[in-house]
Design an enzyme around this catalytic site. Structure first.
Site, mmCIF file in Angstrom:
data_model
loop_
_atom_site.group_PDB
_atom_site.id
_atom_site.type_symbol
_atom_site.label_atom_id
_atom_site.label_comp_id
_atom_site.label_asym_id
_atom_site.label_seq_id
_atom_site.Cartn_x
_atom_site.Cartn_y
_atom_site.Cartn_z
ATOM 1 C CB ALA A 39 -0.975 -0.027 1.171
ATOM 2 C CB CYS A 40 0.556 4.481 1.806
ATOM 3 S SG CYS A 40 -1.092 4.948 1.232
ATOM 4 C CB SER A 41 4.792 1.409 3.367
ATOM 5 O OG SER A 41 4.408 2.247 4.431
#
Length: 393
Positions: A175-177
């Site tokens: 995801a966002c990482s």
């Protein structure tokens, strides 16, 4: 929970005394920005027209209490909740059409370049050009992004072929990482001697998994692509960033979730069950992620024998202005100004894993040799990643 730490800043040993072969650095970054942008004013006008139509069509059911009336959005609400003022998208008109409110793309044949590959290649070529590197010098491609447009073949392999890179490639999704996890993976390949040059490409077409009809989240995401060239210091250009350390952390949570998948799909209109698109418990995320990330940064700085207050700049994940404000305050000991913690959230929106890379790409050249900084991501999973860097030459 999983917690991964790699590499002391000036040591040639990691883990149980295993000798390291390479010393990873960031040689260059690249950025592709779509030409079309949606302002909050445009978005609110479209959303509120949809609300009027929905409430009118369901007037009797709303009156009877069987259907809940929808509420207007507003520019003030969006900016207070997020700090976002606009976002770039690959296609604007269908998103603003109250009858559609979702991106619409012409389906491409298997012989045509996919959209994620197309924008990823543009960002990658810029990174290679900035480093003075030929694609044939690159050993591997990692496509690190929050949502892939297909299961297989891997997007990374398509990008690899389009660039003319030999070696190997694979996809990653945290995801966002995703981008910071990709940077550590690339750095580990360099440290182990399995590669001397790795491209981490993050094409984020986040408009496709956003529910544009949900008042609480319809304003969040934007589209973009970034690339980070991670290389062995021995072959890096004169101007580069030494990777002092990387640290990753994951803690399972349902507070940010997307249930779309080949076993459980949304309707063709993209407005099926709400959880088939992006959903979150925003207040819970805020309360739980801020201390987790701030503590993670401070602990890693201490492990590096570094006072976190001396960090020259924080390039944080661009999800929410309030979260970044509190995280930077805990790390630096005071509320950070725009120079200490630059934002691109206002014009790009949340671009998932690409956000911290955009901030670094656009706000790093002015730093002096020897300055240290932090690239940091956090998001669904929960997942968080830190990359401590020092400017060289």
């Amino acid at each position: 929970m999983q917690d991964t730490i790699t590499n002391e800043p000036s040591s040639q040993n990691s883990g149980e005394g295993v000798a390291l072969i390479g010393r990873p650095v960031i040689s260059a970054t690249g950025l592709f920005t779509p030409t079309e942008s949606i302002t909050n004013e445009e978005l609110v006008a479209s959303f509120n027209e949809f609300v009027d139509c929905h409430n009118a069509e369901n007037a009797e059911a709303i009156e009877a209490g069987d259907v809940e009336a929808l509420t207007y959005s507003s520019v003030e609400f969006i900016e207070k909740a997020s700090g976002i003022k606009a976002r770039h998208v690959m296609t604007k008109e269908p998103i603003l059409n109250p009858d559609i409110m979702a991106p619409r793309f012409e389906e491409r044949s298997n012989d045509e370049q996919s959209m994620m590959c197309e924008i990823g290649v543009k960002a990658a070529r810029q990174a290679l050009e900035r480093a003075g590197r030929d694609p044939k010098d690159v050993d591997a491609v990692l496509c690190a992004a929050s949502n892939m447009e297909r299961g297989y073949p891997a997007m990374a392999i398509e990008i690899q072929q389009a660039l003319g890179i030999e070696g190997f490639g694979f996809d990653m999704n945290v995801a966002c990482s995703s981008a910071t996890f990709g940077i550590q993976t690339a750095a580990d390949y360099v440290r182990a001697g399995n590669a001397k040059s790795v491209l981490v490409v993050s094409p984020e077409i986040t408009s496709g998994h956003l529910n544009w009809r949900d008042r609480d989240s319809h304003f969040i995401f934007g589209d973009v692509a970034t690339a980070v060239l991670v290389e062995d210091a021995a072959r890096a250009p004169a101007n580069h960033w030494e990777i002092l350390s990387t640290k990753l952390k994951t803690v399972f949570s349902n507070n940010i979730r997307n249930n779309f998948g080949f076993l459980n799909r949304a309707t063709p209109e993209g407005v099926g069950k709400a959880d088939k698109l992006f959903v979150q418990e925003g207040r819970k995320v805020f309360k739980e992620v801020v201390p987790m990330v701030a503590d993670m940064i401070i602990e890693e700085a201490k492990r590096l024998r570094m006072d976190p207050k001396t960090l020259r700049r924080l390039w944080l994940h661009q999800a929410n202005a309030g979260m970044n404000r509190l995280i930077s305050q805990r790390v630096l000991g005071h509320e950070a100004n725009d120079d200490e913690s630059p934002t691109v959230l206002d014009t790009y929106g949340n671009t998932s894993s690409a956000g911290s890379i955009i901030a670094f790409h656009l706000n790093s050249e002015d730093l002096d040799v020897g300055d240290t900084g932090l690239i940091c991501s956090f998001g669904a999973g929960y997942s968080a990643g830190t990359v401590f860097v020092r400017k060289i030459a």
